[in-house]
Enzyme design. Structure first.
Site, PDB file in Angstrom:
ATOM      1  N   GLY A  28       2.196-125.826  58.924  1.00  0.00           N
ATOM      2  CA  GLY A  28       3.112-126.881  59.347  1.00  0.00           C
ATOM      3  C   GLY A  28       3.111-127.166  60.829  1.00  0.00           C
ATOM      4  O   GLY A  28       3.838-128.056  61.295  1.00  0.00           O
ATOM      5  N   SER A  32      -2.014-124.642  59.019  1.00  0.00           N
ATOM      6  CA  SER A  32      -2.194-123.978  57.726  1.00  0.00           C
ATOM      7  C   SER A  32      -3.663-123.732  57.394  1.00  0.00           C
ATOM      8  O   SER A  32      -3.975-122.815  56.624  1.00  0.00           O
ATOM      9  CB  SER A  32      -1.547-124.813  56.619  1.00  0.00           C
ATOM     10  OG  SER A  32      -2.074-126.131  56.603  1.00  0.00           O
ATOM     11  N   HIS A  74      -5.444-128.332  50.972  1.00  0.00           N
ATOM     12  CA  HIS A  74      -5.819-127.021  51.509  1.00  0.00           C
ATOM     13  C   HIS A  74      -7.008-126.435  50.743  1.00  0.00           C
ATOM     14  O   HIS A  74      -6.990-126.398  49.515  1.00  0.00           O
ATOM     15  CB  HIS A  74      -4.628-126.066  51.445  1.00  0.00           C
ATOM     16  CG  HIS A  74      -3.479-126.506  52.292  1.00  0.00           C
ATOM     17  ND1 HIS A  74      -2.411-127.225  51.792  1.00  0.00           N
ATOM     18  CD2 HIS A  74      -3.250-126.346  53.623  1.00  0.00           C
ATOM     19  CE1 HIS A  74      -1.562-127.477  52.769  1.00  0.00           C
ATOM     20  NE2 HIS A  74      -2.050-126.964  53.887  1.00  0.00           N
ATOM     21  N   ASP A 108      -3.002-129.068  45.656  1.00  0.00           N
ATOM     22  CA  ASP A 108      -2.405-130.113  46.509  1.00  0.00           C
ATOM     23  C   ASP A 108      -3.445-131.080  47.057  1.00  0.00           C
ATOM     24  O   ASP A 108      -3.106-132.108  47.645  1.00  0.00           O
ATOM     25  CB  ASP A 108      -1.600-129.491  47.652  1.00  0.00           C
ATOM     26  CG  ASP A 108      -2.445-128.597  48.568  1.00  0.00           C
ATOM     27  OD1 ASP A 108      -3.689-128.642  48.490  1.00  0.00           O
ATOM     28  OD2 ASP A 108      -1.860-127.850  49.372  1.00  0.00           O
TER      29      ASP A 108
END
Length: 228
Positions: A93, A55, A207, A204
């Site tokens: 992922g 990602s 990222h 989150d």
């Protein structure tokens, strides 16, 4: 009679000039060939850089993949008029095991520089470090086998302290060892100066934001630029 003959000769000359002589046509065709060859040569000289990762490479959470660090690097390359094209092979992922299976599909196109950014998802899942190292080596071996002249870059990664001190040390050690063993250019820690910085990460906390990706691009560019 002499005047009539001269008129005939003049008419033939004008007709030949209007139609174009075979020698003129051949010369014109010859002048087009070098142009076509030059265009083909330019296309052949353009080299491919494959960024293969998860990602982070894919630019998870950004409005466009072009805002991720590989896209930023492409713009730097373009600004310098360097003959390189970036291929973003990031997949959110992705684990090293999945990457080992997926890499074959991406190697169908010739690769001149290979940037490997995988392993973070292994670390977050607590996958044994030997398994992660073996999978990364398998990916590297596949690239080498298909394109022996390909230059290679490996990006290092770390795991959060919550994964345990022993596991964290073993995980971090994977990357410099592989880089040395395979003679790869090495980015010690891709997320340096970004990990743990709230204003450089999305909600989150994992990222990077657009600004965070610009910092990632700086880290990679420092190692990648000498290879170009």
């Amino acid at each position: 009679m002499m005047l009539f003959k001269r008129q005939i000769v003049l008419s033939v000359f004008l007709l030949a000039a209007a139609c174009g002589s075979p020698s003129n046509q051949a010369t014109q065709g010859d002048t087009e060939k070098p142009q076509e060859s030059a265009t083909s040569l330019m296309e052949e000289e353009t080299k491919n850089i494959l960024f293969f990762g998860n990602s982070l490479t894919a630019g998870y959470g950004l409005e466009s993949q072009e805002l991720a660090f590989p896209g930023i690097i492409q713009r730097r390359i373009d600004s310098l008029a360097l003959p390189y094209r970036v291929i973003n092979g990031g997949l959110s992922g992705e684990t090293t095991a999945a990457g080992k299976e997926r890499i074959d599909w991406l190697l169908r196109e010739k690769i001149d520089i290979f940037v490997l950014e995988l392993g973070a998802n292994d670390g977050l899942r607590g996958i044994p470090t030997d398994e992660t190292a073996n999978n990364l080596q398998a990916i590297i071996d596949k690239v080498k086998a298909k394109y022996p002249a390909c230059q290679m870059v490996l990006t290092g990664m770390m795991v959060p302290p919550s994964m345990g001190g022993d596991y964290g040390k073993a995980f971090t050690a994977i990357f410099p060892a592989l880089a040395k063993e395979n003679d790869m250019a090495f980015v010690p820690f891709l997320l340096a100066d970004v990990a743990g910085e709230a204003d450089l990460n999305q909600q989150d906390g994992i990222h990077p934001t657009e600004e965070g990706h610009r910092i990632l691009a700086d880290h990679v560019w420092e190692v990648l630029e000498p290879l170009l």
